[in-house]
Structures are given as structure tokens and as C-alpha cells.
Write a protein that holds these residues in place. Structure first.
Motif, PDB file in Angstrom:
ATOM      1  N   GLU A   1       0.840  -1.247  -0.032  1.00  0.00           N
ATOM      2  CA  GLU A   1       0.035   0.085   0.024  1.00  0.00           C
ATOM      3  C   GLU A   1       0.858   0.990  -0.049  1.00  0.00           C
ATOM      4  O   GLU A   1       1.877   1.278   0.663  1.00  0.00           O
ATOM      5  CB  GLU A   1      -1.020  -0.231   1.406  1.00  0.00           C
ATOM      6  N   LEU A   2       0.558   2.028  -0.818  1.00  0.00           N
ATOM      7  CA  LEU A   2       1.351   3.353  -0.811  1.00  0.00           C
ATOM      8  C   LEU A   2       0.413   4.590  -0.877  1.00  0.00           C
ATOM      9  O   LEU A   2      -0.153   4.975  -1.771  1.00  0.00           O
ATOM     10  CB  LEU A   2       2.301   3.416  -1.903  1.00  0.00           C
ATOM     11  N   ASP A   3       0.626   5.270   0.427  1.00  0.00           N
ATOM     12  CA  ASP A   3      -0.447   6.396   0.288  1.00  0.00           C
ATOM     13  C   ASP A   3       0.162   7.615   0.192  1.00  0.00           C
ATOM     14  O   ASP A   3       0.738   8.102   0.994  1.00  0.00           O
ATOM     15  CB  ASP A   3      -0.958   6.385   1.927  1.00  0.00           C
ATOM     16  N   LEU A   4       0.311   7.941  -1.053  1.00  0.00           N
ATOM     17  CA  LEU A   4       1.179   9.066  -1.491  1.00  0.00           C
ATOM     18  C   LEU A   4       0.894  10.168  -0.742  1.00  0.00           C
ATOM     19  O   LEU A   4      -0.346  10.731  -0.762  1.00  0.00           O
ATOM     20  CB  LEU A   4       0.862   9.506  -2.926  1.00  0.00           C
ATOM     21  N   PRO A   5       1.554  10.844  -0.019  1.00  0.00           N
ATOM     22  CA  PRO A   5       1.390  12.084   0.694  1.00  0.00           C
ATOM     23  C   PRO A   5       1.401  13.340  -0.298  1.00  0.00           C
ATOM     24  O   PRO A   5       1.891  13.333  -1.166  1.00  0.00           O
ATOM     25  CB  PRO A   5       2.577  12.461   1.447  1.00  0.00           C
TER      26      PRO A   5
END
Lengths: 335, 454
Positions: free
Chosen positions: B68-72
Motif C-alpha cells: 500500500e502506498l498512500d502518496l502524501p
């Protein structure tokens, strides 16, 4: 992306999507030398006065105005960029990504405010805050909520009144709805609590502002969240029944944007239209149309619009979008 | 006088060298500033890219065995530039594309946390790329996430253009200043030469004394050589003057003897043709003797002109004495010699020289006057002390008046009269030694006038 196509098709209720539009109108059909094809998400009614003025001043230019949803614009444009001369949409993020991906033609001589343009290619021409629109009948004798927090409290207080009578965008279908939702989520946790409350009240989901306002006007729903106030205001018959509330806690203001396709065969005519569009929407003298003007402030309060910057692409990231949609679904669609 | 052969100019050479040097330095300055600015600006962009890619990697996590990559939002927000640079990114898991732009490639794969930069091209624009990776450890797997981030360089080149303009202005300013300094330094240096030149030019015709004014060290050898040259010149000049005086003196005495013998012989000779020969002989001797006398006078004047012995004299007295002394000779030629003018004309001058000059003028007048002619000597105080000698002779040829005071020059109409051509020269040199001048004129009704004014 593929499932998006399916959703769009469902929204349009058609099978041969390439030839089907929400609306299609040709202005100055008779004696024009060139025809500009404009793909837009703005209802023809709202845009017609502006185009009429343009073709009146430039009788040799005809305009074919095609209306479809914001997500569909993105899809169609990516598939056939040469088919359109200008793209107009309220989904700032999709527009910015199209420009970032190199689909837009930079225009040299369009003078515009630095915060309202990107790469001299994407030009904003309206400032439209997302509003809470209510049917006055549902709040008869009650205090009208002025912020999201007050709306939450009002909904919780009378769940029986509002059950199945609240509405908002289906962010999976509407590019503009997705933009509003993601910007709200960025700004405050209140958004998620509101979504949970609305989910608990069996929220109705809409693809488009127009449908939502129709249902509000006839009383099908009592509250619509994140609707474009400009659409509600534009309907004369709704004026008495509806109340438009700009949330006082934090504003989410969208700017409609336009750009010229890099693949256009009429760059000069297209640039001329953009110049006209920008100046028409910037000066109150010219702007006799129905679209809200581009303004930095609204009602004296500081209402800075969503910034045109690469950060708009954040929520378009596949992983990020999946994560956001799953959170949104779990909050709103409580099975 | 011939002008010396000129090859090049010291001033130009010096100025060109200095300005050329300044131009080279200014160019160096420009390129140094520019290349440094390129470095700094590129470093700035790299730092932001690094911060962005790091914040993106930080947001990566494994949840339920999936990445999971929750782009800031800030990761792209910090990449906003005034020139609205485009941004591209790609997220890869173990080399397989996960999200972002599929056409964004990095030359190298993930290498365990190392940051790498490279320059590339993306959708019609030059981009600076960064690649970073991070190993994520899940419950039962290890996986490597790589993020490639690219940004166009429009803002960078705008900044560089601006810095280049400023650096160019700086270089130009530096060059202008250096050029002005070069001109100043050049003229200051050449000015010393100019000073020496003008002090040589200003000197009087007789002045051969050494230069004593201080000069810069580099010019000292030149001045020394010049002084020694002038010393030798002075010596040889005075030697030749001495020689002439000595020669004239030696000739005069025997000539006087020969003349007295010739006179005596003339008394004794009866035959008319012999007497005629003797008279010619006396005349020739007179001429030689007079010439020798004038040469002596001239040598004396040349010597005394540099060391005037001034005393208070009355020009009227001087003139009267000469008139009295020369009246007998005038009587012999049936000429009248008269003196008129102011009663007193005091003047501070060299008596011997002035006597000599006036006597030569009266001599000349007597020589060119016809018989029964009147010679007038006039002394005046105003406008300047002056003595004028006028005769009733043929006058000066008008086209030669200017040239007549040159040494050994005689008028075209004087061929039948004896003379050396030194008389007017002597008078002129005396006048000039006293700071005065000589003026030749013809008077109306015939006759010449010579004015000696002091």
C-alpha cells in the motif's frame, strides 16, 4: 482505468459511447469558415451566452459544443486528442494531469493571473465553491446548518426525516465529486464523520449535479452535499425551495479550466477562444453570462480555490485512488 | 625635419594588453559564476526531488501481504515551481510497474536504498530523474519498492537565465571598470614620456644643458643618454665656434698688414692700370677683413647670448656713440648720418651685443646707400625700447624679407655689393637674446628700414 470506462457507460446509459453525448449543440452553424470542437463538462445552458457572444463577435467561427461527464472527457481526450480543439472541465485534477502528460498546447499571448494558469496551457475561468444545498421544507422551523459540523448534528438529530433523503456525488463516477471529496478529506477529518453519518442514512449517490438538484427541488432528497452552487442558482424554479449554504468551517472552491489540444489543427482560432473566455470571465463588465466569474475572494472572505499544482495528481495515483475509494465505500455504503 | 619611423604605439600596446587581460578575466568570471550557479541550482532541484521521493517511500507499507502506498499530498506539492514544471513518477515493486507513468524508466534497477540521479527525456521535455528504493519486510515476504520521480527543468533554466544575465552584467561591469583603469594607468605612464617630450620641445635653440628634473626610474637611462648626447653636441658646437673665431682672428691681423703694404704701394705706383689693380686689391682685402670681423662678432654673440651680461644703459647714448664713431666713414662716402628720437631710452641689456648689432645695421645701411644718401638712426621708448636704422638704398626685395635674417643669406639685389650676409643675422640674434625681435620693412619713396626692438 478500464472499470472507469464501464462506469461511464453506465452513467450515460448507452452502449455506443463514442457517438453519444449528454448534449451536443452547434453554434453559428450557417456561414462559418472554421468550426471549433469543444468537449466540456459544463451544461450547455450555462455556457451558451458566452459562446453566443463569441460567435457574434467572430461570425466566421462556428462552435460545436459537446457535453459529457468529467471522467468521460479525460477518457475520450486521451483516446482521440486530435478530435477536439479545446477541453473544458471542472475536474481540475484530471485537466492538470492531461496537461502534465503533454496533451495541451502552450499559448503565448494569454495574459492571466499566475495562480489561475498552469504552464501557460491550462487556464482557469471560474471560481465555484462546493455548497451544501437543502430543501427549505425539510428544515421548516429548524436552524439551518452553516457548517459541516452543524450538518452532522442536524442529520443525527432527526435520522427518520433524513433517511434515504441525503445525496452526494458518487465519487467513483464523477471526476468533480472525486476532486471535492479528496480535497475535503485533506482539509479535515469532519469529512469522514459526515460521510459515515450520511452512509448510516442510506445516502443516494449521483453522477451529476443536475440530477441531484432535480431530486432536491422535487423533495426526493432534503440535503445534497458538495453540489455546485452555481448549478442550483442557475435554476430559476428552484430559487424558492432551495437554500445554498457555503460551509463556514472551510471552503472547497473549484475552478473550471480549459486548454487547447496539442493535436488541434486550428491553434490560432482555439487560442482566440481561450483569450475571449478568460477575459469574458475576468471582467464583470463583459461577464453577463451565467457562469460565476473568476475571483480570488468571495463575499469578502478568503476563499482560495484549490491550487493548480502537480499535487492534484496525488489522488489520481492508482494506489492512492484505490485506498481512498475503499475508505469512501466503507464509510458510505454500509452493508 | 624628418619625422622618425613609427612602428606601433606604446599607449595602444599597453592599453590593449590591459584591456585584453580584463576581457579574459571578465569572461572567466562569467563562466565561473555561471557554472557555480548551475551546480547550486541543480543541487537545489535534486534536494527537493530527494525530499519528495523520500516522503513517498515513507508512505509505503505492506498490509495483508499487499503493498500500500498512500502518496502524501506534500510529495507533489513541494515540487510546484514558478515555471509550473511537469512531474512524472513511477512506483515499481521488485521491478514490476505498480502505479504512475509506465513509460518512465530508470536506467538502473533498485539497489537497496541508494539514491540515484540521471538526466533523461520524458514526453517531449528534458527531465531530471531520481530513483530511490526501500525494502519492506512483511510477515512472510520481503519486497523492494522503487520509486522513480522526474521533473522538467523549466524553472531551473529560468533561474539559470536570470543568473547568467546577472553574471554577464557583473562581467561587463568588471570589464568596464578594468578598461577605465587601464586607460588611466596607460595615460599616467605615457604622460611621463609626454612631459619629457614637451620639456625637450620647449627648450631654446641654444639650450643644450642637461635635464635635471626627476623622472621615473625606467626613463632615467633615456634621459642620461639624452644628456650625454647633448653634452657632446654642446662641446662640438663650441669647439667649432672657437675654431671659427680663432681662424678669423688669425686671418685679420695678416690682412691688416697686407692692406697697409698695398696702400703704401698704391702711393708709389704711377701707371693707371697698376693703380687700378692695387685699388681692387685693397677693396678685396677690406671685404675679407670685414667678413672675418663679422664672423668674430657672430661667434662672440653666440657665446654671449647664452650668458647675457645685462646692465643699465641708455640706448640713445649707445646710438650717439656709434653715430659719432661712424660719421667719418660716412663722410668719406658722402653720406649723411643723423640721430633723432627720444632724449632718453633706458634699457637693461648687454651693451657689447647691442653696440655690435646697431653697428652692423648702420654698416649695412651705409653699404647699400647711394652717394649723397641720408641715413637716419631713430631711437624710441614706445611702444617698446627700439632703435631703427633707415637708408635711401634699393630696399629689400619684398619676396625675400622673411628669409634675409638667416645666416649668410643676402638679398637678390645685393650681388654688386660686398658683404658676408651675417649683418642681419647678428642683429636678429642679439634681439632674440634680449627677448626682442627684428623687423624689416621698406619705406615709402625707397629705402630700407630695420627696427630692432627689445
Amino acid at each position: 482505468m478500464r472499470y472507469l470506462i464501464v462506469l461511464v457507460l453506465v452513467c450515460l446509459g448507452s452502449t455506443g459511447w463514442a457517438q453519444n453525448w449528454e448534449d451536443r449543440q452547434v453554434f453559428n452553424d450557417t456561414d462559418a469558415a472554421t468550426t471549433l470542437r469543444i468537449i466540456s463538462s459544463t451544461d450547455t445552458d450555462l455556457f451558451a451566452p458566452l459562446i453566443d457572444t463569441f460567435v457574434a463577435r467572430n461570425p466566421d467561427i462556428a462552435i460545436e459544443y459537446l457535453v459529457t461527464g468529467t471522467a468521460d472527457i479525460d477518457l475520450r481526450f486521451r483516446n482521440t486528442p486530435e478530435a477536439f480543439d479545446i477541453a473544458i472541465s471542472s475536474a481540475m485534477d484530471l485537466q492538470l494531469k492531461l496537461v502534465n502528460d503533454g496533451y495541451a498546447l502552450p499559448l503565448e499571448n494569454v495574459a492571466h493571473l499566475p495562480w489561475a494558469e498552469w504552464r501557460q496551457s491550462l487556464f482557469a475561468f471560474t471560481s465555484e465553491p462546493a455548497a451544501i444545498v437543502i430543501n427549505r421544507a425539510a428544515f421548516d422551523g429548524m436552524a439551518i446548518p452553516q457548517s459541516r459540523q452543524e450538518l452532522i448534528e442536524a442529520l443525527r438529530a432527526r435520522p427518520d426525516v433524513f433517511r434515504n433523503r441525503v445525496g452526494t456525488y458518487d465519487v467513483r463516477q464523477s471526476g468533480l465529486g472525486y476532486l471535492f471529496a479528496t480535497q475535503d478529506a485533506r482539509a479535515s477529518e469532519t469529512f469522514w464523520r459526515l460521510m459515515e453519518v450520511m452512509g448510516g442514512l442510506d445516502v443516494r449517490l449521483y453522477c451529476c449535479s443536475g440530477d441531484m438538484i432535480d431530486d432536491l427541488t422535487d423533495g426526493t432528497i432534503a440535503v445534497a452535499y458538495n453540489v455546485l452552487g452555481s448549478y442550483a442558482e442557475a435554476r430559476a424554479e428552484s430559487q424558492s425551495t432551495l437554500e445554498i449554504i457555503l460551509p463556514s468551517d472551510f471552503p472547497t472552491t473549484m475552478m473550471r479550466t480549459a486548454f487547447v489540444s496539442r493535436a488541434t489543427k486550428k491553434p490560432q482560432t482555439a487560442a482566440q477562444f481561450i483569450q475571449f473566455l478568460v477575459s469574458y470571465q475576468s471582467s464583470p463588465v463583459d461577464g453577463a453570462g451565467l457562469l460565476p466569474l473568476l475571483s480570488e475572494k468571495e463575499n469578502g472572505a478568503e476563499r482560495r480555490a484549490i491550487a493548480l499544482e502537480p499535487a492534484l495528481m496525488t489522488f489520481l495515483d492508482r494506489l492512492k485512488r484505490n485506498k481512498f475509494l475503499s475508505e469512501w465505500e466503507s464509510a458510505l455504503i454500509q452493508k | 625635419m624628418d619625422s622618425p619611423g613609427v612602428s606601433g604605439s606604446l599607449r595602444n600596446q599597453l592599453a590593449l594588453t590591459l584591456i585584453g587581460g580584463a576581457a579574459v578575466l571578465a569572461l572567466l568570471l562569467f563562466f565561473a559564476v555561471r557554472s557555480y550557479a548551475v551546480q547550486v541550482a541543480q543541487q537545489g532541484q535534486n534536494n527537493i526531488l530527494e525530499a519528495s521521493v523520500t516522503s513517498m517511500l515513507d508512505a509505503a507499507a505492506i498490509r495483508d501481504g499487499r503493498i500500500e502506498l498512500d502518496l502524501p499530498y506534500a510529495a507533489f506539492s513541494m515540487l510546484a515551481t514558478p515555471a509550473d514544471d511537469r512531474v512524472f513518477y513511477a512506483i515499481l515493486q521488485d521491478g514490476v510497474h505498480l502505479s504512475g507513468y509506465e513509460d518512465l524508466a530508470f536506467s538502473q534497477g533498485a539497489t537497496g536504498g541508494n539514491l540515484m540521479f540521471e538526466i533523461g527525456e520524458m514526453r517531449g521535455g528534458a527531465v531530471q530523474k531520481i530513483s530511490a528504493s526501500r525494502t519492506l519486510i512483511g510477515a512472510n515476504n520481503r519486497t523492494e519498492v522503487q520509486i522513480v520521480l522526474a521533473q522538467t527543468q523549466d524553472a531551473l533554466s529560468e533561474t539559470l537565465d536570470q543568473i547568467s544575465r546577472n553574471a554577464a552584467l557583473l562581467g561587463l561591469g568588471f570589464f568596464g571598470l578594468a578598461a577605465a583603469l587601464s586607460f588611466w594607468a596607460t595615460s599616467a605612464t605615457i604622460g611621463q614620456l609626454g612631459k619629457l617630450t614637451s620639456s625637450v620641445t620647449r627648450r631654446g635653440p641654444q639650450d643644450l644643458s642637461p635635464f635635471t628634473k626627476p623622472v621615473p626610474r625606467e626613463m632615467a637611462p633615456l634621459v642620461t643618454s639624452l644628456n650625454s648626447l647633448m653634452g657632446r653636441l654642446d662641446q662640438s658646437l663650441s669647439r667649432s665656434e672657437d675654431f671659427i673665431a680663432e681662424a678669423a682672428h688669425r686671418v685679420r691681423t695678416p690682412l691688416a698688414t697686407v692692406r697697409s703694404y698695398a696702400e703704401a704701394t698704391l702711393q708709389r705706383v704711377d701707371k693707371e692700370e697698376n693703380r687700378e689693380a692695387m685699388r681692387s686689391m685693397v677693396k678685396a682685402i677690406d671685404e675679407s677683413s670685414r667678413a672675418a670681423g663679422q664672423l668674430l662678432d657672430h661667434a662672440m654673440i653666440t657665446f654671449r647670448a647664452d650668458h647675457l651680461e645685462r646692465e643699465e644703459i641708455d640706448l640713445v647714448v649707445v646710438a650717439r656713440e656709434l653715430v659719432l664713431r661712424l660719421t667719418p666713414i660716412a663722410d668719406m662716402k658722402d653720406l649723411s648720418l643723423t640721430l633723432r628720437g627720444d632724449p632718453h631710452v633706458p634699457y637693461s641689456g648687454d651693451l657689447v651685443l647691442i653696440q655690435n648689432a646697431v653697428r652692423n645695421l648702420i654698416d649695412n645701411a651705409m653699404k647699400y646707400s647711394p652717394a649723397e644718401g641720408a641715413i637716419e638712426v631713430a631711437v624710441a621708448l614706445h611702444p617698446r625700447p627700439q632703435i631703427r636704422v633707415c637708408d635711401r638704398g634699393p630696399g629689400f626685395p619684398t619676396d625675400e624679407i622673411e628669409a634675409l635674417t638667416t645666416r649668410f643669406r643676402r638679398g637678390a639685389n645685393a650681388a654688386n655689393t660686398i658683404g658676408s650676409g651675417l649683418g642681419l643675422t647678428i642683429a636678429r640674434e642679439v634681439a632674440q637674446a634680449h627677448g626682442g625681435q627684428i623687423e624689416l620693412a621698406n619705406q615709402e619713396g625707397g629705402g630700407a628700414c630695420v627696427t630692432l626692438s627689445f
